[in-house]
Design a protein around this motif. Structure first.
Motif, PDB file in Angstrom:
ATOM      1  N   ARG A   1      -0.308  13.144   8.452  1.00 29.10           N
ATOM      2  CA  ARG A   1      -0.954  11.866   8.272  1.00 29.10           C
ATOM      3  C   ARG A   1      -0.806  10.984   9.522  1.00 29.10           C
ATOM      4  NH1 ARG A   1      -0.290  10.921   2.378  1.00 29.10           N
ATOM      5  NH2 ARG A   1      -0.934   8.748   2.639  1.00 29.10           N
ATOM      6  N   ASN A   2      -2.047  10.074   9.545  1.00 32.61           N
ATOM      7  CA  ASN A   2      -1.929   8.906  10.622  1.00 32.61           C
ATOM      8  C   ASN A   2      -2.031   7.631  10.373  1.00 32.61           C
ATOM      9  OD1 ASN A   2      -4.425   9.001   9.582  1.00 32.61           O
ATOM     10  ND2 ASN A   2      -5.588   9.758  11.276  1.00 32.61           N
ATOM     11  N   ASP A   3      -1.130   7.265   9.100  1.00 34.06           N
ATOM     12  CA  ASP A   3      -1.069   6.379   8.430  1.00 34.06           C
ATOM     13  C   ASP A   3       0.076   5.778   8.543  1.00 34.06           C
ATOM     14  OD1 ASP A   3      -0.183   7.789   6.465  1.00 34.06           O
ATOM     15  OD2 ASP A   3      -1.287   6.962   5.025  1.00 34.06           O
ATOM     16  N   ASP A   4       0.814   4.934   7.878  1.00 33.00           N
ATOM     17  CA  ASP A   4       1.958   4.202   7.713  1.00 33.00           C
ATOM     18  C   ASP A   4       2.997   5.344   7.302  1.00 33.00           C
ATOM     19  OD1 ASP A   4       1.016   1.790   8.847  1.00 33.00           O
ATOM     20  OD2 ASP A   4       1.196   0.903   6.856  1.00 33.00           O
ATOM     21  N   TRP A   5       2.653   6.473   7.029  1.00 26.86           N
ATOM     22  CA  TRP A   5       3.535   7.389   6.440  1.00 26.86           C
ATOM     23  C   TRP A   5       3.358   8.663   7.183  1.00 26.86           C
ATOM     24  CZ3 TRP A   5       6.157   4.846   2.679  1.00 26.86           C
ATOM     25  CH2 TRP A   5       5.416   3.969   1.995  1.00 26.86           C
ATOM     26  N   GLY A   6       2.929   8.700   8.385  1.00 27.43           N
ATOM     27  CA  GLY A   6       3.029  10.118   9.112  1.00 27.43           C
ATOM     28  C   GLY A   6       2.805   9.588  10.786  1.00 27.43           C
ATOM     29  N   GLY A   7       3.089  10.474  11.608  1.00 30.29           N
ATOM     30  CA  GLY A   7       3.062  10.387  13.094  1.00 30.29           C
ATOM     31  C   GLY A   7       4.402  10.325  13.420  1.00 30.29           C
TER      32      GLY A   7
ATOM     33  N   LEU B   1       8.214   9.474  14.157  1.00 30.82           N
ATOM     34  CA  LEU B   1       9.585   9.661  13.135  1.00 30.82           C
ATOM     35  C   LEU B   1       9.616   8.523  12.169  1.00 30.82           C
ATOM     36  CD1 LEU B   1      11.827  11.530  12.159  1.00 30.82           C
ATOM     37  CD2 LEU B   1      13.211  10.416  13.933  1.00 30.82           C
ATOM     38  N   GLU B   2       9.741   7.422  12.705  1.00 30.43           N
ATOM     39  CA  GLU B   2      10.081   6.250  12.061  1.00 30.43           C
ATOM     40  C   GLU B   2       9.013   5.949  10.710  1.00 30.43           C
ATOM     41  OE1 GLU B   2      10.331   1.308  12.326  1.00 30.43           O
ATOM     42  OE2 GLU B   2       9.619   2.528  13.982  1.00 30.43           O
ATOM     43  N   ASP B   3       7.735   6.480  11.021  1.00 32.72           N
ATOM     44  CA  ASP B   3       6.911   6.430   9.867  1.00 32.72           C
ATOM     45  C   ASP B   3       7.077   7.526   8.895  1.00 32.72           C
ATOM     46  OD1 ASP B   3       5.605   4.184  10.661  1.00 32.72           O
ATOM     47  OD2 ASP B   3       4.352   4.987  12.073  1.00 32.72           O
ATOM     48  N   ARG B   4       7.443   8.923   9.419  1.00 27.72           N
ATOM     49  CA  ARG B   4       7.673  10.009   8.766  1.00 27.72           C
ATOM     50  C   ARG B   4       8.696   9.814   7.948  1.00 27.72           C
ATOM     51  NH1 ARG B   4       9.015  13.919  11.968  1.00 27.72           N
ATOM     52  NH2 ARG B   4       8.601  12.960  13.937  1.00 27.72           N
ATOM     53  N   ALA B   5       9.808   9.022   8.367  1.00 30.67           N
ATOM     54  CA  ALA B   5      11.036   8.718   7.399  1.00 30.67           C
ATOM     55  C   ALA B   5      10.805   7.499   6.626  1.00 30.67           C
ATOM     56  CB  ALA B   5      12.110   8.280   8.546  1.00 30.67           C
ATOM     57  N   ARG B   6       9.770   6.802   6.647  1.00 30.55           N
ATOM     58  CA  ARG B   6       9.472   5.864   5.711  1.00 30.55           C
ATOM     59  C   ARG B   6       9.728   6.038   4.352  1.00 30.55           C
ATOM     60  NH1 ARG B   6       7.421   1.076   7.688  1.00 30.55           N
ATOM     61  NH2 ARG B   6       6.580   2.213   9.492  1.00 30.55           N
ATOM     62  N   LEU B   7       9.159   6.892   3.849  1.00 31.86           N
ATOM     63  CA  LEU B   7       9.161   7.140   2.392  1.00 31.86           C
ATOM     64  C   LEU B   7      10.657   7.321   2.085  1.00 31.86           C
ATOM     65  CD1 LEU B   7       8.033   7.690  -0.241  1.00 31.86           C
ATOM     66  CD2 LEU B   7       7.745  10.037  -0.015  1.00 31.86           C
ATOM     67  N   LEU B   8      11.639   8.087   2.671  1.00 32.09           N
ATOM     68  CA  LEU B   8      12.850   8.239   2.590  1.00 32.09           C
ATOM     69  C   LEU B   8      13.778   6.732   2.701  1.00 32.09           C
ATOM     70  CD1 LEU B   8      15.761   9.959   2.097  1.00 32.09           C
ATOM     71  CD2 LEU B   8      15.613  10.218   4.496  1.00 32.09           C
ATOM     72  N   THR B   9      13.691   5.966   3.606  1.00 32.04           N
ATOM     73  CA  THR B   9      14.186   4.740   3.912  1.00 32.04           C
ATOM     74  C   THR B   9      13.901   3.771   2.852  1.00 32.04           C
ATOM     75  OG1 THR B   9      12.633   3.989   5.391  1.00 32.04           O
ATOM     76  CG2 THR B   9      14.611   5.096   6.228  1.00 32.04           C
ATOM     77  N   GLU B  10      12.588   3.854   2.493  1.00 34.01           N
ATOM     78  CA  GLU B  10      12.134   3.080   1.333  1.00 34.01           C
ATOM     79  C   GLU B  10      12.609   3.342   0.170  1.00 34.01           C
ATOM     80  OE1 GLU B  10       8.074   1.382   0.974  1.00 34.01           O
ATOM     81  OE2 GLU B  10       7.963   0.679   3.203  1.00 34.01           O
ATOM     82  N   ILE B  11      12.737   4.523  -0.178  1.00 30.76           N
ATOM     83  CA  ILE B  11      13.614   4.922  -1.347  1.00 30.76           C
ATOM     84  C   ILE B  11      14.835   4.289  -1.556  1.00 30.76           C
ATOM     85  CG2 ILE B  11      14.313   7.139  -2.807  1.00 30.76           C
ATOM     86  CD1 ILE B  11      11.456   8.494  -2.163  1.00 30.76           C
ATOM     87  N   VAL B  12      15.568   4.856  -0.518  1.00 34.43           N
ATOM     88  CA  VAL B  12      16.871   4.305  -0.724  1.00 34.43           C
ATOM     89  C   VAL B  12      17.317   2.809  -0.769  1.00 34.43           C
ATOM     90  CG1 VAL B  12      19.053   4.221   1.225  1.00 34.43           C
ATOM     91  CG2 VAL B  12      17.671   6.319   1.014  1.00 34.43           C
ATOM     92  N   THR B  13      16.379   2.119  -0.133  1.00 33.04           N
ATOM     93  CA  THR B  13      16.252   0.731  -0.207  1.00 33.04           C
ATOM     94  C   THR B  13      16.116   0.189  -1.818  1.00 33.04           C
ATOM     95  OG1 THR B  13      15.547   0.409   1.983  1.00 33.04           O
ATOM     96  CG2 THR B  13      15.430  -1.341   0.402  1.00 33.04           C
ATOM     97  N   ALA B  14      15.191   1.094  -2.287  1.00 35.50           N
ATOM     98  CA  ALA B  14      14.730   0.713  -3.594  1.00 35.50           C
ATOM     99  C   ALA B  14      15.938   1.214  -4.638  1.00 35.50           C
ATOM    100  CB  ALA B  14      13.546   1.492  -4.014  1.00 35.50           C
ATOM    101  N   VAL B  15      16.596   2.029  -4.428  1.00 36.10           N
ATOM    102  CA  VAL B  15      17.477   2.840  -5.419  1.00 36.10           C
ATOM    103  C   VAL B  15      18.616   1.892  -5.106  1.00 36.10           C
ATOM    104  CG1 VAL B  15      19.156   4.408  -5.455  1.00 36.10           C
ATOM    105  CG2 VAL B  15      16.724   5.099  -5.294  1.00 36.10           C
ATOM    106  N   ARG B  16      19.029   1.511  -3.895  1.00 39.62           N
ATOM    107  CA  ARG B  16      20.336   0.745  -3.754  1.00 39.62           C
ATOM    108  C   ARG B  16      19.855  -0.799  -4.393  1.00 39.62           C
ATOM    109  NH1 ARG B  16      24.909   1.559  -3.431  1.00 39.62           N
ATOM    110  NH2 ARG B  16      25.048   2.862  -1.425  1.00 39.62           N
TER     111      ARG B  16
END
Length: 424
Positions: A188-194, A196-211
């Motif tokens: 992807r070339n949007d906020d969810w890819g490219g 590392l910070e963007d490729r990891a965004r789904l994981l970090t947002e899930i961790v934040t939402a779960v907490r």
């Protein structure tokens, strides 16, 4: 310090010892996706078998993205009947003073065709595996990604309300969150890819939402690849950076693993150690596939580490604890001997049982079907899935209240295919 000693997590949760039953997919749920009497029997046997912690197999947030038929599914609000089933599972899993965490997952492109021929994934990149078990995925939209984040948080609340003591977010082994982390699967070339910070965004947002959903006292753990062991994929330097981000987000435990279906280091499918970890002369060093990478990770910022893969002797486990590892994961020995950890800690055995050496399907039976020049990748894949099937069959036996069986590997593979068809 040894694995027999109590361990306290950063959130204050106490484990009676440092041995965890690692997450292993059970495949016991029916078409309703609910835990049942088989789960209760199996997990009670494990809870009474000596481990300080039990991690469930994949609990999937979308029934169209199960990693196999028979996964437990949380996909929307639970009925009163479903809540009761979850509560019984949690009660069995936490017997005998045992902590129990639910592993939450989404298979992404590793969803088998018999579950979904066109699963969702970061990008339209199919698995490079022979056999045609996996279809071409469709890229996720922003709205679908938002639903996935909410789905992980909802599943964590279900686990907490049922009586489990934590959750583990599965971001390893090539499942959806691991796919987002990998440049090979995520184009992807949007906020969810490219980057590392963007490729990891789904994981970090899930961790934040779960907490945010479960509070600070409930354990939130993550399972992360040390590396995908694929050229151009998620590598150890990426892992070090992501581990630091997870520390900042307050993750209580990080389980380190490695590999994907395409490069299955986590399953040691062909008896080889992961490519990036040099072979050692010491048998004790060979036991723990990921210990060297874990100790290297400890130099940087990381949550407390759990390492799974190959541990059999008490001496190797104690060595890992002495080197800074917090928890030791055990998997395959518990598939056929659910009380073996208690026996190990009591001194009744010197090491946990080793079943894997007898489970490889040799090339001899393949030659009549595929010719003498069969691709090694196909052989390795078949070896891995057939060996897995043998362990799945043992879990079914234990869940039914029986002992393990001496069933052959090929017979187990065929039996498991029948079971999967019945649970779609």
């Amino acid at each position: 310090m040894s694995v027999a000693t109590e361990y306290r997590l950063p959130n204050g949760q106490r484990l009676k010892n440092r041995i965890a039953k690692a997450a292993m997919t059970e495949g016991l749920a029916g078409s309703d996706g609910l835990p049942n009497a088989g789960h209760e029997t199996l997990y009670r046997r494990w809870a009474e078998g000596g481990c300080g912690l039990l991690l469930t197999g994949n609990v999937v947030i979308d029934r169209l993205h199960r990693e196999r038929p028979g996964n437990v599914v949380v996909n929307g609000p639970l009925s009163a009947e479903a809540k009761a089933a979850w509560a019984r599972w949690a009660a069995a899993s936490t017997a005998n003073g045992t902590q129990a965490w639910v592993q939450i997952s989404h298979a992404g492109r590793q969803t088998q065709k018999n579950v979904n021929p066109h699963p969702k994934a970061p990008s339209a990149v199919a698995l490079a595996l022979p056999g045609g078990q996996f279809g071409m995925p469709d890229p996720l939209t922003d709205a679908e990604i938002a639903d996935i984040i909410a789905g992980f948080a909802q599943a964590a609340v279900v686990a907490r309300d049922a009586g489990f003591t934590g959750v583990q977010i599965h971001a390893a082994h090539g499942y959806l969150l691991s796919q987002f982390l990998s440049p090979l699967a995520n184009r992807r070339n949007d906020d969810w890819g490219g980057r590392l910070e963007d490729r990891a965004r789904l994981l970090t947002e899930i961790v934040t939402a779960v907490r945010a959903a479960v509070g600070k006292d409930f354990t939130v753990a993550v399972k992360l690849n040390s590396a995908d062991f694929q050229k151009g994929g998620f590598d150890f330097e990426d892992c070090q950076i992501v581990a630091g981000w997870l520390t900042d987000l307050g993750v209580d435990c990080l389980e380190l693993s490695g590999g994907t279906y395409e490069q299955p280091a986590m399953m040691d499918m062909d008896g080889l150690t992961p490519r990036e970890e040099p072979k050692q002369q010491s048998t004790r060093a060979r036991e723990a596939y990921f210990v060297q990478l874990a100790t290297a990770l400890l130099v940087a910022k990381t949550p407390p580490l759990m390492v799974t893969g190959g541990f059999r002797s008490l001496a190797a486990m104690d060595d890992a604890i002495a080197n800074g590892i917090s928890l030791i994961g055990v998997g395959r020995p518990l598939c056929a001997q659910p009380a073996c950890v208690a026996d190990l800690l009591a001194g009744a055995m010197e090491e946990l049982p080793r079943f894997e050496a007898n489970l490889a399907i040799g090339p001899g039976w393949l030659r009549p079907l595929l010719g003498p020049a069969s691709p090694i990748k196909l052989l390795r894949t078949l070896n891995g899935f057939a060996a897995q099937a043998w362990y799945y069959q043992q879990l079914r036996r234990l869940a039914a209240g029986g002992p393990a069986t001496a069933q052959g590997t090929w017979q187990a593979f065929l039996a498991e295919q029948r079971e999967n068809k019945a649970r779609i």
